[in-house]
Motif scaffolding. Structure first.
Motif, PDB file in Angstrom:
ATOM      1  N   GLU A  21     -24.956  -8.564  15.025  1.00 19.57           N
ATOM      2  CA  GLU A  21     -25.310  -7.747  13.863  1.00 19.57           C
ATOM      3  C   GLU A  21     -24.139  -7.605  12.895  1.00 19.57           C
ATOM      4  OE1 GLU A  21     -26.599  -3.178  12.938  1.00 19.57           O
ATOM      5  OE2 GLU A  21     -27.425  -4.100  14.756  1.00 19.57           O
ATOM      6  N   ILE A  22     -22.954  -7.296  13.425  1.00 18.86           N
ATOM      7  CA  ILE A  22     -21.797  -7.124  12.539  1.00 18.86           C
ATOM      8  C   ILE A  22     -21.380  -8.455  11.928  1.00 18.86           C
ATOM      9  CG2 ILE A  22     -19.964  -7.314  14.286  1.00 18.86           C
ATOM     10  CD1 ILE A  22     -18.541  -5.030  12.723  1.00 18.86           C
ATOM     11  N   ILE A  23     -21.470  -9.536  12.684  1.00 22.97           N
ATOM     12  CA  ILE A  23     -21.109 -10.852  12.139  1.00 22.97           C
ATOM     13  C   ILE A  23     -22.062 -11.231  11.014  1.00 22.97           C
ATOM     14  CG2 ILE A  23     -20.913 -13.318  12.647  1.00 22.97           C
ATOM     15  CD1 ILE A  23     -19.947 -12.451  15.481  1.00 22.97           C
ATOM     16  N   HIS A  24     -23.340 -11.005  11.205  1.00 24.19           N
ATOM     17  CA  HIS A  24     -24.307 -11.302  10.136  1.00 24.19           C
ATOM     18  C   HIS A  24     -24.038 -10.427   8.914  1.00 24.19           C
ATOM     19  CE1 HIS A  24     -26.698 -14.363  12.007  1.00 24.19           C
ATOM     20  NE2 HIS A  24     -26.815 -13.639  13.112  1.00 24.19           N
ATOM     21  N   ARG A  25     -23.637  -9.173   9.125  1.00 28.43           N
ATOM     22  CA  ARG A  25     -23.308  -8.294   7.991  1.00 28.43           C
ATOM     23  C   ARG A  25     -22.109  -8.858   7.233  1.00 28.43           C
ATOM     24  NH1 ARG A  25     -19.800  -4.133   7.302  1.00 28.43           N
ATOM     25  NH2 ARG A  25     -19.439  -3.783   9.519  1.00 28.43           N
ATOM     26  N   TRP A  26     -21.080  -9.300   7.979  1.00 31.49           N
ATOM     27  CA  TRP A  26     -19.913  -9.889   7.317  1.00 31.49           C
ATOM     28  C   TRP A  26     -20.286 -11.152   6.556  1.00 31.49           C
ATOM     29  CZ3 TRP A  26     -16.631  -9.556  12.360  1.00 31.49           C
ATOM     30  CH2 TRP A  26     -16.143  -8.255  12.530  1.00 31.49           C
ATOM     31  N   LEU A  27     -21.120 -12.003   7.170  1.00 33.96           N
ATOM     32  CA  LEU A  27     -21.513 -13.249   6.502  1.00 33.96           C
ATOM     33  C   LEU A  27     -22.335 -12.998   5.245  1.00 33.96           C
ATOM     34  CD1 LEU A  27     -22.381 -15.425   9.624  1.00 33.96           C
ATOM     35  CD2 LEU A  27     -20.496 -15.800   8.017  1.00 33.96           C
ATOM     36  N   SER A  28     -22.948 -11.809   5.140  1.00 32.23           N
ATOM     37  CA  SER A  28     -23.755 -11.459   3.968  1.00 32.23           C
ATOM     38  C   SER A  28     -22.963 -10.695   2.913  1.00 32.23           C
ATOM     39  CB  SER A  28     -24.941 -10.590   4.401  1.00 32.23           C
ATOM     40  OG  SER A  28     -25.738 -11.296   5.322  1.00 32.23           O
ATOM     41  N   ALA A  29     -21.740 -10.318   3.211  1.00 35.01           N
ATOM     42  CA  ALA A  29     -20.923  -9.554   2.264  1.00 35.01           C
ATOM     43  C   ALA A  29     -20.598 -10.416   1.045  1.00 35.01           C
ATOM     44  CB  ALA A  29     -19.635  -9.088   2.943  1.00 35.01           C
ATOM     45  N   PRO A  30     -20.667  -9.848  -0.167  1.00 38.45           N
ATOM     46  CA  PRO A  30     -20.418 -10.635  -1.387  1.00 38.45           C
ATOM     47  C   PRO A  30     -19.080 -11.382  -1.380  1.00 38.45           C
ATOM     48  CG  PRO A  30     -21.282  -8.474  -1.945  1.00 38.45           C
ATOM     49  CD  PRO A  30     -21.015  -8.462  -0.463  1.00 38.45           C
ATOM     50  N   ALA A  46     -22.850 -19.488  16.382  1.00 38.22           N
ATOM     51  CA  ALA A  46     -22.103 -19.060  17.565  1.00 38.22           C
ATOM     52  C   ALA A  46     -22.393 -17.606  17.922  1.00 38.22           C
ATOM     53  CB  ALA A  46     -20.604 -19.254  17.334  1.00 38.22           C
ATOM     54  N   CYS A  47     -22.788 -16.798  16.945  1.00 36.92           N
ATOM     55  CA  CYS A  47     -23.046 -15.388  17.266  1.00 36.92           C
ATOM     56  C   CYS A  47     -24.489 -15.168  17.693  1.00 36.92           C
ATOM     57  CB  CYS A  47     -22.697 -14.488  16.091  1.00 36.92           C
ATOM     58  SG  CYS A  47     -23.844 -14.557  14.727  1.00 36.92           S
ATOM     59  N   GLU A  67     -12.786  -3.438  14.095  1.00 33.76           N
ATOM     60  CA  GLU A  67     -13.193  -4.841  13.942  1.00 33.76           C
ATOM     61  C   GLU A  67     -13.188  -5.174  12.463  1.00 33.76           C
ATOM     62  OE1 GLU A  67     -16.971  -4.194  15.767  1.00 33.76           O
ATOM     63  OE2 GLU A  67     -16.234  -4.747  17.746  1.00 33.76           O
ATOM     64  N   ILE A  68     -12.418  -6.198  12.101  1.00 33.17           N
ATOM     65  CA  ILE A  68     -12.282  -6.516  10.669  1.00 33.17           C
ATOM     66  C   ILE A  68     -12.832  -7.884  10.293  1.00 33.17           C
ATOM     67  CG2 ILE A  68     -10.266  -5.024  10.444  1.00 33.17           C
ATOM     68  CD1 ILE A  68      -8.631  -7.726  10.138  1.00 33.17           C
ATOM     69  N   GLY A  69     -13.058  -8.754  11.258  1.00 36.90           N
ATOM     70  CA  GLY A  69     -13.530 -10.095  10.921  1.00 36.90           C
ATOM     71  C   GLY A  69     -13.731 -10.931  12.160  1.00 36.90           C
ATOM     72  N   CYS A  70     -13.850 -12.232  11.937  1.00 44.10           N
ATOM     73  CA  CYS A  70     -14.046 -13.126  13.072  1.00 44.10           C
ATOM     74  C   CYS A  70     -13.380 -14.469  12.806  1.00 44.10           C
ATOM     75  CB  CYS A  70     -15.530 -13.305  13.388  1.00 44.10           C
ATOM     76  SG  CYS A  70     -16.526 -13.967  12.055  1.00 44.10           S
ATOM     77  N   THR A  92      -7.192 -31.774  18.718  1.00 43.82           N
ATOM     78  CA  THR A  92      -7.227 -31.077  17.433  1.00 43.82           C
ATOM     79  C   THR A  92      -8.284 -29.984  17.454  1.00 43.82           C
ATOM     80  OG1 THR A  92      -6.526 -33.086  16.268  1.00 43.82           O
ATOM     81  CG2 THR A  92      -7.537 -31.359  14.944  1.00 43.82           C
ATOM     82  N   ARG A  93      -7.918 -28.795  16.993  1.00 43.99           N
ATOM     83  CA  ARG A  93      -8.857 -27.684  16.888  1.00 43.99           C
ATOM     84  C   ARG A  93      -9.095 -27.373  15.424  1.00 43.99           C
ATOM     85  NH1 ARG A  93      -9.562 -29.346  20.843  1.00 43.99           N
ATOM     86  NH2 ARG A  93      -9.280 -28.561  22.942  1.00 43.99           N
ATOM     87  N   ALA A  94     -10.330 -27.043  15.101  1.00 48.07           N
ATOM     88  CA  ALA A  94     -10.706 -26.611  13.760  1.00 48.07           C
ATOM     89  C   ALA A  94     -10.922 -25.102  13.808  1.00 48.07           C
ATOM     90  CB  ALA A  94     -11.980 -27.319  13.316  1.00 48.07           C
ATOM     91  N   ILE A  95     -10.667 -24.458  12.671  1.00 47.71           N
ATOM     92  CA  ILE A  95     -10.906 -23.026  12.601  1.00 47.71           C
ATOM     93  C   ILE A  95     -11.726 -22.687  11.359  1.00 47.71           C
ATOM     94  CG2 ILE A  95      -8.866 -22.337  13.911  1.00 47.71           C
ATOM     95  CD1 ILE A  95      -7.489 -21.648  11.222  1.00 47.71           C
ATOM     96  N   ASP A  96     -12.597 -21.715  11.522  1.00 50.29           N
ATOM     97  CA  ASP A  96     -13.291 -21.036  10.442  1.00 50.29           C
ATOM     98  C   ASP A  96     -12.948 -19.572  10.639  1.00 50.29           C
ATOM     99  OD1 ASP A  96     -14.642 -23.449   9.704  1.00 50.29           O
ATOM    100  OD2 ASP A  96     -16.127 -23.055  11.254  1.00 50.29           O
ATOM    101  N   PHE A  97     -12.722 -18.857   9.591  1.00 52.27           N
ATOM    102  CA  PHE A  97     -12.278 -17.475   9.733  1.00 52.27           C
ATOM    103  C   PHE A  97     -12.741 -16.667   8.532  1.00 52.27           C
ATOM    104  CE2 PHE A  97      -9.188 -20.065   7.615  1.00 52.27           C
ATOM    105  CZ  PHE A  97      -8.846 -19.322   6.493  1.00 52.27           C
ATOM    106  N   LEU A  98     -12.836 -15.373   8.745  1.00 49.58           N
ATOM    107  CA  LEU A  98     -13.153 -14.493   7.629  1.00 49.58           C
ATOM    108  C   LEU A  98     -12.713 -13.077   7.948  1.00 49.58           C
ATOM    109  CD1 LEU A  98     -15.878 -12.552   8.307  1.00 49.58           C
ATOM    110  CD2 LEU A  98     -16.972 -14.773   8.158  1.00 49.58           C
ATOM    111  N   ILE A  99     -12.390 -12.363   6.897  1.00 50.12           N
ATOM    112  CA  ILE A  99     -12.209 -10.919   6.988  1.00 50.12           C
ATOM    113  C   ILE A  99     -13.479 -10.353   6.396  1.00 50.12           C
ATOM    114  CG2 ILE A  99     -10.933  -8.911   6.155  1.00 50.12           C
ATOM    115  CD1 ILE A  99      -8.406 -10.608   6.231  1.00 50.12           C
TER     116      ILE A  99
END
Length: 175
Positions: A21-30, A46-47, A67-70, A92-99
């Protein structure tokens, strides 16, 4: 019990289904949707209950008591989004990140979070390099990555993805 990695002021704990729920909220933030491209679907997927593996881990980032991001860390080798990059290896590792929490933007927290995340990856794995591909106009992300030691390698070679390709190795990481 979910894995948690304490890296100074940041705690990276393995995301669980109830974090969806919180990850989806972050992904929807402007401030997040402004820069997202199809890579962020990996975080969204992944969530949704996908089982974690050694090749893919979704972390909830905790800072200042909340909790500030993922951050999503996954193997770039064999991933269709990274097959056109010549220096991607099995290590090699890839990263995706967000606050996700807007109160934590524009305070250099992203840079500190990336430094802690890259340090964790290099300490805990046999990773040879970390790759990231933010939107090229997302200057806060690009600058944060560069200050941690990531170097720009051009645009992502997939024509349908408007993204800049950056990489950091153990030798160029500014931990």
């Amino acid at each position: 019990m979910p894995d948690s990695g304490d890296t100074g002021d940041f705690l990276f704990r393995e995301a669980v289904l109830s974090d969806g729920e919180i990850i989806h909220r972050w992904l929807s933030a402007p401030h997040v949707t402004r820069w997202t491209h199809r890579i962020f679907s990996t975080i969204s997927g992944a969530c949704d209950g996908a089982s974690p593996s050694a090749e893919s881990m979704l972390y909830i980032v905790e800072f200042a008591g909340g909790e500030i991001g993922c951050a999503h860390v996954y193997s770039a080798h064999g991933d269709p989004n990274w097959t056109a990059i010549p220096d991607v290896t099995g290590q090699t590792r890839a990263i995706d990140f967000l606050i996700g929490e807007a109160d934590f933007l524009n305070r250099k927290i992203g840079q500190a979070m990336l430094r802690a995340l890259a340090g964790k990856i290099f300490r805990e794995t046999e990773t040879d390099r970390i790759v990231a591909c933010p939107h090229p106009d997302n200057w806060p992300a690009v600058i944060a990555l560069k200050r941690v030691g990531f170097r720009e390698k051009g645009r992502h070679p997939i024509p349908t993805m408007n993204a800049m390709y950056l990489t950091v190795t153990r030798q160029t990481f500014k931990g």
